[in-house]
Design a protein around this motif. Sequence first.
Motif, PDB file in Angstrom:
ATOM      1  N   UNK A  69       0.830  -1.215   0.000  1.00 35.96           N
ATOM      2  CA  UNK A  69       0.000   0.000   0.000  1.00 35.96           C
ATOM      3  C   UNK A  69       0.858   1.256   0.000  1.00 35.96           C
ATOM      4  N   UNK A  70       2.039   1.185   0.606  1.00 36.36           N
ATOM      5  CA  UNK A  70       2.904   2.365   0.627  1.00 36.36           C
ATOM      6  C   UNK A  70       3.290   2.725  -0.805  1.00 36.36           C
ATOM      7  N   UNK A  71       3.701   1.705  -1.582  1.00 34.90           N
ATOM      8  CA  UNK A  71       4.054   1.968  -2.988  1.00 34.90           C
ATOM      9  C   UNK A  71       2.828   2.497  -3.736  1.00 34.90           C
ATOM     10  N   UNK A  72       1.640   1.921  -3.455  1.00 36.23           N
ATOM     11  CA  UNK A  72       0.409   2.383  -4.120  1.00 36.23           C
ATOM     12  C   UNK A  72       0.171   3.859  -3.811  1.00 36.23           C
ATOM     13  N   UNK A  73       0.298   4.224  -2.530  1.00 36.99           N
ATOM     14  CA  UNK A  73       0.058   5.622  -2.131  1.00 36.99           C
ATOM     15  C   UNK A  73       1.076   6.552  -2.777  1.00 36.99           C
ATOM     16  N   UNK A  74       2.343   6.110  -2.821  1.00 34.76           N
ATOM     17  CA  UNK A  74       3.386   6.945  -3.445  1.00 34.76           C
ATOM     18  C   UNK A  74       3.085   7.161  -4.929  1.00 34.76           C
ATOM     19  N   UNK A  75       2.642   6.096  -5.598  1.00 33.16           N
ATOM     20  CA  UNK A  75       2.361   6.188  -7.043  1.00 33.16           C
ATOM     21  C   UNK A  75       1.213   7.165  -7.304  1.00 33.16           C
ATOM     22  N   UNK A  76       0.172   7.099  -6.458  1.00 38.60           N
ATOM     23  CA  UNK A  76      -1.026   7.925  -6.692  1.00 38.60           C
ATOM     24  C   UNK A  76      -0.893   9.347  -6.127  1.00 38.60           C
ATOM     25  N   UNK A  77       0.187   9.596  -5.367  1.00 35.54           N
ATOM     26  CA  UNK A  77       0.323  10.904  -4.701  1.00 35.54           C
ATOM     27  C   UNK A  77       0.285  12.040  -5.722  1.00 35.54           C
ATOM     28  N   UNK A  78      -0.576  13.016  -5.441  1.00 34.66           N
ATOM     29  CA  UNK A  78      -0.611  14.232  -6.271  1.00 34.66           C
ATOM     30  C   UNK A  78      -1.406  14.085  -7.563  1.00 34.66           C
ATOM     31  N   UNK A  79      -1.898  12.884  -7.888  1.00 32.49           N
ATOM     32  CA  UNK A  79      -2.654  12.706  -9.139  1.00 32.49           C
ATOM     33  C   UNK A  79      -4.113  13.094  -8.924  1.00 32.49           C
ATOM     34  N   UNK A  80      -4.756  13.580  -9.988  1.00 39.19           N
ATOM     35  CA  UNK A  80      -6.182  13.906  -9.902  1.00 39.19           C
ATOM     36  C   UNK A  80      -6.984  12.607 -10.066  1.00 39.19           C
ATOM     37  N   UNK A  81      -7.672  12.211  -9.012  1.00 40.08           N
ATOM     38  CA  UNK A  81      -8.436  10.954  -9.050  1.00 40.08           C
ATOM     39  C   UNK A  81      -9.941  11.195  -9.128  1.00 40.08           C
ATOM     40  N   UNK A  82     -10.341  12.431  -9.337  1.00 38.98           N
ATOM     41  CA  UNK A  82     -11.768  12.754  -9.348  1.00 38.98           C
ATOM     42  C   UNK A  82     -12.518  11.848 -10.333  1.00 38.98           C
ATOM     43  N   UNK A  83     -13.586  11.183  -9.836  1.00 37.38           N
ATOM     44  CA  UNK A  83     -14.437  10.360 -10.694  1.00 37.38           C
ATOM     45  C   UNK A  83     -13.861   8.984 -11.020  1.00 37.38           C
ATOM     46  N   UNK A  84     -12.691   8.669 -10.482  1.00 35.82           N
ATOM     47  CA  UNK A  84     -12.064   7.372 -10.801  1.00 35.82           C
ATOM     48  C   UNK A  84     -12.590   6.261  -9.891  1.00 35.82           C
ATOM     49  N   UNK A  85     -12.407   5.031 -10.346  1.00 37.10           N
ATOM     50  CA  UNK A  85     -12.693   3.851  -9.529  1.00 37.10           C
ATOM     51  C   UNK A  85     -11.357   3.145  -9.313  1.00 37.10           C
ATOM     52  N   UNK A  86     -10.938   3.090  -8.063  1.00 40.23           N
ATOM     53  CA  UNK A  86      -9.633   2.486  -7.756  1.00 40.23           C
ATOM     54  C   UNK A  86      -9.877   1.091  -7.171  1.00 40.23           C
ATOM     55  N   UNK A  87      -9.274   0.092  -7.802  1.00 35.93           N
ATOM     56  CA  UNK A  87      -9.386  -1.283  -7.298  1.00 35.93           C
ATOM     57  C   UNK A  87      -7.993  -1.738  -6.867  1.00 35.93           C
ATOM     58  N   UNK A  88      -7.847  -1.976  -5.583  1.00 39.18           N
ATOM     59  CA  UNK A  88      -6.540  -2.326  -5.024  1.00 39.18           C
ATOM     60  C   UNK A  88      -6.393  -3.847  -4.959  1.00 39.18           C
ATOM     61  N   UNK A  89      -5.420  -4.410  -5.668  1.00 40.79           N
ATOM     62  CA  UNK A  89      -5.163  -5.857  -5.591  1.00 40.79           C
ATOM     63  C   UNK A  89      -3.788  -6.162  -4.997  1.00 40.79           C
ATOM     64  N   UNK A  90      -3.142  -5.133  -4.387  1.00 34.62           N
ATOM     65  CA  UNK A  90      -1.889  -5.388  -3.668  1.00 34.62           C
ATOM     66  C   UNK A  90      -2.269  -5.902  -2.280  1.00 34.62           C
ATOM     67  N   UNK A  91      -1.404  -6.729  -1.692  1.00 29.92           N
ATOM     68  CA  UNK A  91      -1.723  -7.291  -0.369  1.00 29.92           C
ATOM     69  C   UNK A  91      -1.381  -6.297   0.737  1.00 29.92           C
ATOM     70  N   UNK A  92      -2.175  -6.317   1.815  1.00 26.37           N
ATOM     71  CA  UNK A  92      -1.906  -5.446   2.956  1.00 26.37           C
ATOM     72  C   UNK A  92      -2.692  -5.890   4.166  1.00 26.37           C
ATOM     73  N   UNK A  93      -2.729  -5.022   5.172  1.00 24.89           N
ATOM     74  CA  UNK A  93      -3.501  -5.339   6.382  1.00 24.89           C
ATOM     75  C   UNK A  93      -4.869  -4.660   6.288  1.00 24.89           C
TER      76      UNK A  93
END
Length: 284
Positions: A69-93
């Motif tokens: 999730x840390x890598x996921x958050x770093x990748x998405x940082x600062x991007x405009x996500x308005x109206x997007x659907x994010x599906x997370x398939x990385x493993x985490x807690x």
Amino acid sequence: MGNNITLIGLGAMGSVLGELMVKNNISLTVWNRSKEKAAGLIAQGAKYVPDVHTAVADSRVIILCVVDYKASNDILAGLDLTGKTIIQLSSGTPADAREMQTDILARGAEYLDGVILATPPQMGQPTTPIFFSGDEKIFREQEAVLKTLAGNLVYMGPAVGAAAAWDLAILSTMFGMQFGFLHGARIMEAEGIPVGALGDTIAALSPVLAEMVQEVGHDIEKSQFSQPLSSLEICAYCFELMQRHAAESTITAPFPAFALEQLNQGRAAGFGKERFAAMIKLMR
Ligand SMILES: NC(=O)c1ccc[n+]([C@@H]2O[C@H](COP(=O)([O-])OP(=O)(O)OC[C@H]3O[C@@H](n4cnc5c(N)ncnc54)[C@H](OP(=O)(O)O)[C@@H]3O)[C@@H](O)[C@H]2O)c1
């Protein structure tokens, strides 16, 4: 943008997810930190864009499969996500999933959390499991796309951390068996019996073994610890036998030593005549 999907992360798992989507004629944009991992997918018809900003702009639905999730958050940082659907398939807690959902919703996007319970070569089969939790509307909307990745999609409810909890609990069960299997393999080796045959026999016995796990689960849920069919004392005796066999055949036995130490604590707590499930009382 249309029905295009963006896949972020082309490691061992992500690249297989990409291949399955391309094979199923899903229009796919891919992005990976290291570009060279996209070569195979580009050859198969996926679109690679060198910057993640364009990759996210390309589709409404973004699937992530990176290390964590840390890598996921770093990748998405600062991007405009308005109206997007994010599906997370990385493993985490479960907490990772809750934090990510809070962040994604605050950024004007929708979020679904998923966990893959299979290895890359096992993907895309009718029985391949992926568990999801969180926004059921997204799950239902994207079910057809997600079915190309795994035939056995299971929705675990609206609590977004549920899929990660199921993942960790199943991994714990599976690796518990694998550690036990390693000692079983040493027993076979010590006695000159092929280890592959042990794996085959375990596979054939798996419904019976699974019934035992099922029974422990129900015992714990109902706090049903008395009237054992095999007492904790008898379970401890199994590990005493394994330790004696290890000494007789001069093999090391770290797993039986660990299990016997735990069961001895159960005996000392007075659970010797109770069911194996009574061990949970120590852990609580
Ligand atoms: N493999 C399995 O059997 C399996 C099974 C079930 C679930 N999963 C889960 O699937 C996820 C991916 O696993 P995998 O096997 O594909 O792992 P992997 O082969 O190690 O690939 C890791 C991926 O994460 C990317 N990454 C790592 N750190 C990054 C960062 N700081 N910024 C950007 N990207 C970063 C890597 O990019 P680079 O290529 O640039 O390094 C690569 O795309 C994990 O959460 C894993 O637990 C895997």
